[in-house]
Design a protein around this motif. Structure first.
Motif, PDB file in Angstrom:
ATOM      1  N   MET A   1       7.789  91.443  -9.060  1.00  0.00           N
ATOM      2  CA  MET A   1       7.907  93.282  -9.208  1.00  0.00           C
ATOM      3  C   MET A   1       9.342  93.400  -9.503  1.00  0.00           C
ATOM      4  N   ARG A   2       9.399  94.423 -10.479  1.00  0.00           N
ATOM      5  CA  ARG A   2      10.523  94.866 -10.914  1.00  0.00           C
ATOM      6  C   ARG A   2      11.487  95.647  -9.818  1.00  0.00           C
ATOM      7  N   PRO A   3      12.755  95.292  -9.842  1.00  0.00           N
ATOM      8  CA  PRO A   3      13.304  96.058  -8.825  1.00  0.00           C
ATOM      9  C   PRO A   3      13.479  97.610  -9.258  1.00  0.00           C
ATOM     10  N   ALA A   4      13.412  98.427  -8.134  1.00  0.00           N
ATOM     11  CA  ALA A   4      13.560 100.041  -8.023  1.00  0.00           C
ATOM     12  C   ALA A   4      14.501 100.264  -9.007  1.00  0.00           C
ATOM     13  N   THR A   5      15.659  99.600  -9.024  1.00  0.00           N
ATOM     14  CA  THR A   5      16.811  99.993 -10.014  1.00  0.00           C
ATOM     15  C   THR A   5      16.801  99.360 -11.333  1.00  0.00           C
ATOM     16  N   GLY A   6      15.554  98.599 -11.523  1.00  0.00           N
ATOM     17  CA  GLY A   6      15.627  97.859 -12.946  1.00  0.00           C
ATOM     18  C   GLY A   6      16.233  96.762 -13.024  1.00  0.00           C
ATOM     19  N   TYR A   7      16.157  95.884 -13.871  1.00  0.00           N
ATOM     20  CA  TYR A   7      16.923  94.670 -14.058  1.00  0.00           C
ATOM     21  C   TYR A   7      18.182  94.818 -14.787  1.00  0.00           C
ATOM     22  N   PHE A   8      19.157  94.326 -14.697  1.00  0.00           N
ATOM     23  CA  PHE A   8      20.515  94.134 -15.347  1.00  0.00           C
ATOM     24  C   PHE A   8      20.683  92.824 -16.071  1.00  0.00           C
ATOM     25  N   PHE A   9      21.647  92.760 -16.954  1.00  0.00           N
ATOM     26  CA  PHE A   9      21.958  91.506 -17.742  1.00  0.00           C
ATOM     27  C   PHE A   9      21.902  90.090 -16.869  1.00  0.00           C
ATOM     28  N   GLU A  10      22.684  90.157 -15.886  1.00  0.00           N
ATOM     29  CA  GLU A  10      22.626  89.000 -14.861  1.00  0.00           C
ATOM     30  C   GLU A  10      21.277  88.500 -14.531  1.00  0.00           C
ATOM     31  N   ASP A  11      20.220  89.387 -14.466  1.00  0.00           N
ATOM     32  CA  ASP A  11      18.963  89.224 -13.756  1.00  0.00           C
ATOM     33  C   ASP A  11      18.184  88.391 -14.841  1.00  0.00           C
ATOM     34  N   TYR A  12      18.416  88.049 -16.085  1.00  0.00           N
ATOM     35  CA  TYR A  12      17.690  87.722 -17.180  1.00  0.00           C
ATOM     36  C   TYR A  12      17.771  86.158 -17.453  1.00  0.00           C
ATOM     37  N   ALA A  13      16.958  85.376 -17.973  1.00  0.00           N
ATOM     38  CA  ALA A  13      17.013  84.097 -18.312  1.00  0.00           C
ATOM     39  C   ALA A  13      16.215  83.877 -19.393  1.00  0.00           C
ATOM     40  N   VAL A  14      16.815  82.874 -20.339  1.00  0.00           N
ATOM     41  CA  VAL A  14      16.103  82.429 -21.414  1.00  0.00           C
ATOM     42  C   VAL A  14      14.762  81.769 -21.115  1.00  0.00           C
ATOM     43  N   GLY A  15      13.684  82.278 -21.822  1.00  0.00           N
ATOM     44  CA  GLY A  15      12.322  81.643 -21.255  1.00  0.00           C
ATOM     45  C   GLY A  15      11.799  82.622 -20.334  1.00  0.00           C
ATOM     46  N   GLN A  16      12.337  83.509 -19.503  1.00  0.00           N
ATOM     47  CA  GLN A  16      11.611  84.558 -18.676  1.00  0.00           C
ATOM     48  C   GLN A  16      10.846  85.212 -19.270  1.00  0.00           C
ATOM     49  N   LYS A  17       9.385  85.335 -18.833  1.00  0.00           N
ATOM     50  CA  LYS A  17       8.300  86.247 -19.340  1.00  0.00           C
ATOM     51  C   LYS A  17       7.925  87.305 -18.522  1.00  0.00           C
ATOM     52  N   PHE A  18       7.540  88.272 -19.179  1.00  0.00           N
ATOM     53  CA  PHE A  18       6.967  89.570 -18.488  1.00  0.00           C
ATOM     54  C   PHE A  18       5.654  89.838 -19.155  1.00  0.00           C
ATOM     55  N   VAL A  19       4.924  90.111 -18.172  1.00  0.00           N
ATOM     56  CA  VAL A  19       3.415  90.832 -18.524  1.00  0.00           C
ATOM     57  C   VAL A  19       3.777  92.405 -17.843  1.00  0.00           C
ATOM     58  N   HIS A  20       3.870  93.204 -18.993  1.00  0.00           N
ATOM     59  CA  HIS A  20       4.346  94.666 -18.593  1.00  0.00           C
ATOM     60  C   HIS A  20       3.146  95.369 -18.342  1.00  0.00           C
ATOM     61  N   ALA A  21       3.495  96.206 -17.320  1.00  0.00           N
ATOM     62  CA  ALA A  21       2.619  96.868 -16.624  1.00  0.00           C
ATOM     63  C   ALA A  21       2.084  98.096 -17.321  1.00  0.00           C
ATOM     64  N   ILE A  22       0.927  99.070 -16.895  1.00  0.00           N
ATOM     65  CA  ILE A  22       0.296 100.100 -17.309  1.00  0.00           C
ATOM     66  C   ILE A  22      -0.285 100.030 -18.816  1.00  0.00           C
ATOM     67  N   PRO A  23      -1.319  99.586 -19.153  1.00  0.00           N
ATOM     68  CA  PRO A  23      -2.006  99.565 -20.436  1.00  0.00           C
ATOM     69  C   PRO A  23      -2.169 101.089 -20.828  1.00  0.00           C
ATOM     70  N   ARG A  24      -2.315 101.165 -22.239  1.00  0.00           N
ATOM     71  CA  ARG A  24      -2.399 102.557 -22.570  1.00  0.00           C
ATOM     72  C   ARG A  24      -3.519 102.574 -23.566  1.00  0.00           C
ATOM     73  N   THR A  25      -4.355 103.643 -23.414  1.00  0.00           N
ATOM     74  CA  THR A  25      -5.385 103.951 -24.280  1.00  0.00           C
ATOM     75  C   THR A  25      -4.978 105.134 -25.195  1.00  0.00           C
ATOM     76  N   ILE A  26      -5.053 104.996 -26.559  1.00  0.00           N
ATOM     77  CA  ILE A  26      -4.709 105.816 -27.505  1.00  0.00           C
ATOM     78  C   ILE A  26      -5.719 106.916 -27.577  1.00  0.00           C
ATOM     79  N   THR A  27      -5.462 108.127 -27.711  1.00  0.00           N
ATOM     80  CA  THR A  27      -6.212 109.212 -27.804  1.00  0.00           C
ATOM     81  C   THR A  27      -5.730 110.001 -29.218  1.00  0.00           C
ATOM     82  N   HIS A  28      -6.716 110.943 -29.649  1.00  0.00           N
ATOM     83  CA  HIS A  28      -6.641 111.963 -30.684  1.00  0.00           C
ATOM     84  C   HIS A  28      -5.181 112.614 -30.155  1.00  0.00           C
ATOM     85  N   GLY A  29      -5.099 113.126 -29.025  1.00  0.00           N
ATOM     86  CA  GLY A  29      -3.826 113.876 -28.666  1.00  0.00           C
ATOM     87  C   GLY A  29      -2.631 113.152 -28.789  1.00  0.00           C
ATOM     88  N   ASP A  30      -2.651 111.851 -28.737  1.00  0.00           N
ATOM     89  CA  ASP A  30      -1.625 110.892 -29.235  1.00  0.00           C
ATOM     90  C   ASP A  30      -1.246 111.079 -30.505  1.00  0.00           C
TER      91      ASP A  30
END
Length: 366
Positions: A1-30
């Motif tokens: 889970m993402r930290p409440a304060t977000g990731y900082f540079f030292e939190d990243y590593a080469v090869g690290q993978k993210f499956v990002h949350a909140i898929p978005r359905t596109i509408t005519h309003g968009d």
């Protein structure tokens, strides 16, 4: 889970993978709000009969709106604590997206470059956008400068690691062309209002990675100045960034940015890309779609109240089919300087805000 304060540079590593949350359905309003906030006028995204005449079932969603929405999915995990987004490479629009499609994104860290000040570093990522059928619809690389949570002494900053260079020019065989169509050039021109087709553009035939600004300096007579300008209001850029669900603090949090070296919020760089692309319609009326963003850099920050102008230079071209050609274009954006004005040649360096290397798909004459 993402930290409440977000990731900082030292939190990243080469090869690290993210499956990002909140898929978005596109509408005519968009799509309607996107046109209102950018001035986009591409008939392929405005006219259903025109899109259908080109073989699409209905109007596809604007390429850049697809990019921004997929990009926005990555922000909480990647650039919540960003200083600024710096550049892009290898962006490919693999297949069209339509209203009703749902986009999600995944990313992998492919490079890290600590900065010598010990306070920030650059994170390089490969991100992919997928629809509800798990089909790849776009892919891109970007690099973003991110704060460290804890500063380190400059003499102990570690060395860059990972993949930090990328291919600038796409393989022509990988260009994803629109659906087949049998519409004449005259019929296309009646809808778009444009008279120039693929054969009419004269490319400077640059096959290297020279920046379009440098080419513009050496070959000023070959650039295409787009005549209009768009002034960015506070409401424009905040609504646009909310539309993309881009949560980066540099765009939203005025209290946070008051203590920065800028003292105010930065305009999301993707909004500058969209405005520059919209301005380039005058000159590229018949450019149906963006096949690729080969490379791109944000050169200077933009703020509310700045007026954006654009100029383009055709760099290369090649046939894609008997009806379509690919046109590689350097698209440049400036703030508060009109590229068609007599003073353009002496524009101050900080007026250059964007350098993009695009591959556009343009109909050929029959």
């Amino acid at each position: 889970m993402r930290p409440a304060t977000g990731y900082f540079f030292e939190d990243y590593a080469v090869g690290q993978k993210f499956v990002h949350a909140i898929p978005r359905t596109i509408t005519h309003g968009d799509t309607a709000l996107y046109q209102a906030l950018t001035g986009s006028r591409n008939p392929l995204h405005c006219s259903e009969p025109f899109a259908q005449s080109l073989g699409y079932p209905t109007t596809p969603v604007d390429d850049l709106l697809v990019f921004h929405i997929a990009f926005g999915k990555t922000v909480p995990d990647v650039s919540y604590n960003a200083v600024a987004n710096l550049g892009y490479a290898e962006c490919r629009f693999v297949q069209p997206v339509f209203v009703g499609d749902t986009l999600r994104a995944e990313s992998e860290v492919v490079g890290l470059k600590p900065n010598s000040n010990g306070k920030t570093g650059v994170v390089y990522l490969r991100s992919n956008g997928y629809n509800q059928r798990d089909e790849l619809v776009l892919t891109w690389v970007r690099w973003v400068m991110v704060h460290r949570q804890t500063a380190v002494s400059p003499e102990v900053v570690d060395t860059p690691r990972g993949t930090l260079t990328f291919q600038a020019i796409p393989d022509p065989k990988l260009i994803a062309a629109p659906a087949a169509f049998d519409l004449s050039a005259e019929a296309i021109a009646r809808t778009t209002g444009g008279s120039k087709f693929w054969e009419d553009y004269i490319a400077v035939d640059r096959t290297d990675k020279q920046d379009p600004f440098e080419i513009l300096t050496t070959l000023p007579h070959q650039h295409i100045p787009h005549p209009a300008g768009i002034t960015i209001d506070e409401t424009d850029h905040t609504l646009a960034t909310k539309l993309y669900q881009n949560t980066a603090r540099v765009h939203f949090d005025l209290h946070h940015m008051t203590g920065s070296r800028f003292g105010k919020r930065l305009i999301y760089g993707g909004q500058i890309i969209s405005i520059a692309r919209a301005l380039s319609f005058d000159g590229f009326e018949n450019a149906l779609a963006i096949a690729a963003i080969n490379a791109g850099s944000h050169l200077n920050p933009t703020f509310a109240g700045d007026t954006i102008y654009a100029a383009s230079m055709p760099l290369m071209k090649w046939p894609v089919s008997d009806r379509l050609g690919a046109l590689r274009v350097g698209l440049m954006a400036f703030k508060n300087i009109d590229p068609s004005s007599p003073t353009f040649a002496s524009a101050p360096p900080d007026s250059k805000v964007l350098s993009m290397d695009l591959t556009l798909l343009v109909p050929r004459r029959r």
